[in-house]
Enzyme design. Structure first.
Site, short mmCIF file in Angstrom:
data_model
loop_
_atom_site.label_atom_id
_atom_site.label_comp_id
_atom_site.label_asym_id
_atom_site.label_seq_id
_atom_site.Cartn_x
_atom_site.Cartn_y
_atom_site.Cartn_z
CE LYS A 209 -3.79 -2.45 2.22
NZ LYS A 209 -4.43 -2.85 3.48
CD GLN B 95 -3.53 -4.74 6.63
OE1 GLN B 95 -3.41 -3.77 5.90
NE2 GLN B 95 -4.12 -5.85 6.24
CG ASP C 33 -10.38 -0.14 4.90
OD1 ASP C 33 -10.26 -0.42 3.69
OD2 ASP C 33 -9.58 -0.51 5.77
#
Length: 312
Positions: A52, A96, A119
C-alpha cells in the site's frame, strides 16, 4: 473467446488516471496523505501494508505509518488512531486487519474519524452507503464494479448473483449493484452457506461474483454461456497433483516446494468454457482493492481540503 480480465493492468490504469487529481490537490497545497496502522507480527499483514505504501509513492500520495505493539491493549491502538485523526496532513486512516484476538476490533475501527475512514467501516459511512449517498465506496466492491466496467459488462438490467454475504464484500456489493446509478440497477440475488441448490441460482445469472472463501465451489456446469465471473476468493490449498513438478513461482519455488497453491472460489478451468469474461486468482480483484484505496484517499483529501478534482 473468454476475456481473462487482467486486474494488475486495470489497477495500473486507474493509478495512472489518479495522477491528475493528485497533482491538482498538490498544486493547492493539499497533497493527499494516507496513514496505515499495523498491530501485528503477521508477515502477510506486513506485506499488504508495504504494498500500500509502494502504491502511494508511485502516484504521489504522502504515506504515513504507525506500528503498535501486538501485545498492547486496545486503548493504545485507539490512541494512535485518534492522534492520526487530528493530523491535517493525514486525509485517510487505515487500520490493518486482522487485529490480535485480545483487541476490541470494532472499537478500534470505529475510532477512525468518518471523513478519514477510507475503508468505509465506520457506522456513519455504512449508513450513508446503504442510504445511497456514500462518502466512500468500500474498496473491494468498488474494484469489482471497475473490473466489470473495463470488461464492457453492463450491470444495469443484469441478473447478478453474489455468492457470499460478508460485511466486507457480499453485502456492500449487493448495495452497489442495486443503486439507482449507471453502474447499478441490477437485479441481485445474494447466496450463502444456507442457500439451497446454489447451481440453480448461478445458472440463471448474467454476472456471478464469488466471495465465500470456499475453494473452487463454483464450477463451469453451474454457469450459463456468456456469463461474467468475478472471483474475489483467495484460498490456500494443498498442491494439486495436476500441477507439474517444475511449475515455478516468481520466487523460483515450485508449488510443490511451497506445499500449497492459491485458488479462487471458482474452478477457473471449467468456468472459462462458459464465461465471456472472468478474473483469475491471483491477479484479478486483489490489485483493484489496493487501487480503490488510493481512489478513496484522493476523494477524502478533496472533500477535507475543499478542492474539486475529477476522479476516474
Amino acid at each position: 473467446m473468454t476475456n481473462v480480465i487482467d486486474g494488475d493492468a486495470v489497477a495500473q490504469s486507474l493509478r495512472d488516471d489518479l495522477r491528475d487529481a493528485i497533482e491538482t490537490l498538490a498544486d493547492a497545497d493539499a497533497r493527499p496523505g494516507l496513514a496505515t496502522v499495523l498491530m501485528s507480527d503477521d508477515a502477510a499483514s506486513e506485506t499488504y501494508v508495504t504494498r500500500k505504501h509502494e502504491d502511494c509513492r508511485e502516484v504521489g500520495i504522502e504515506d504515513f505509518h504507525e506500528d503498535v505493539d501486538a501485545n498492547a491493549p486496545t486503548e493504545e491502538l485507539v490512541s494512535v488512531v485518534e492522534d492520526l485523526n487530528e493530523r491535517p496532513e493525514v486525509h485517510g486512516v487505515l487500520v490493518q486487519t486482522p487485529l490480535p484476538e485480545h483487541v476490541e476490533a470494532e472499537r478500534a475501527l470505529q475510532a477512525v474519524a468518518p471523513e478519514k475512514d477510507v475503508d468505509g467501516f465506520h457506522f456513519a459511512n455504512v449508513g450513508r452507503f446503504v442510504r445511497g449517498t456514500p462518502r466512500f465506496r468500500p474498496c473491494t466492491p468498488h474494484g469489482v464494479q471497475k473490473l466489470l466496467e473495463h470488461a464492457g459488462v453492463e450491470i444495469e438490467g443484469a441478473d447478478a448473483v453474489i455468492v457470499g454475504r460478508s460485511n466486507l464484500v457480499g453485502k456492500p456489493l449487493a448495495n452497489l449493484f442495486l443503486r439507482r446509478a449507471d453502474d447499478g440497477n441490477a437485479t441481485v440475488t445474494v447466496c450463502h452457506s444456507r442457500t439451497e441448490d446454489l447451481a440453480a441460482k448461478t445458472h440463471g445469472a448474467d454476472i456471478v461474483v464469488t466471495a465465500c472463501g470456499v475453494p473452487e465451489l463454483v464450477t463451469g456446469d453451474m454457469l450459463s454461456d456468456g456469463v461474467a465471473v468475478i472471483d474475489v476468493g483467495y484460498n490456500r490449498v494443498e498442491v494439486s497433483e495436476r500441477r507439474s513438478e517444475d511449475s515455478r513461482t516468481e520466487s523460483g519455488q515450485s508449488d510443490n516446494e511451497r506445499g500449497y497453491e492459491i485458488v479462487g472460489d471458482v474452478d477457473f478451468e471449467s468456468a472459462t468454457e462458459k464465461a465471456s469474461a472472468i478474473t483469475p486468482v491471483p491477479g484479478g480483484v486483489g490489485p483493484m482493492t489496493r487501487a480503490m484505496l488510493l481512489y478513496n484517499a484522493v476523494r477524502a483529501a478533496s472533500e477535507q481540503e475543499g478542492v474539486t478534482v475529477d476522479l476516474p
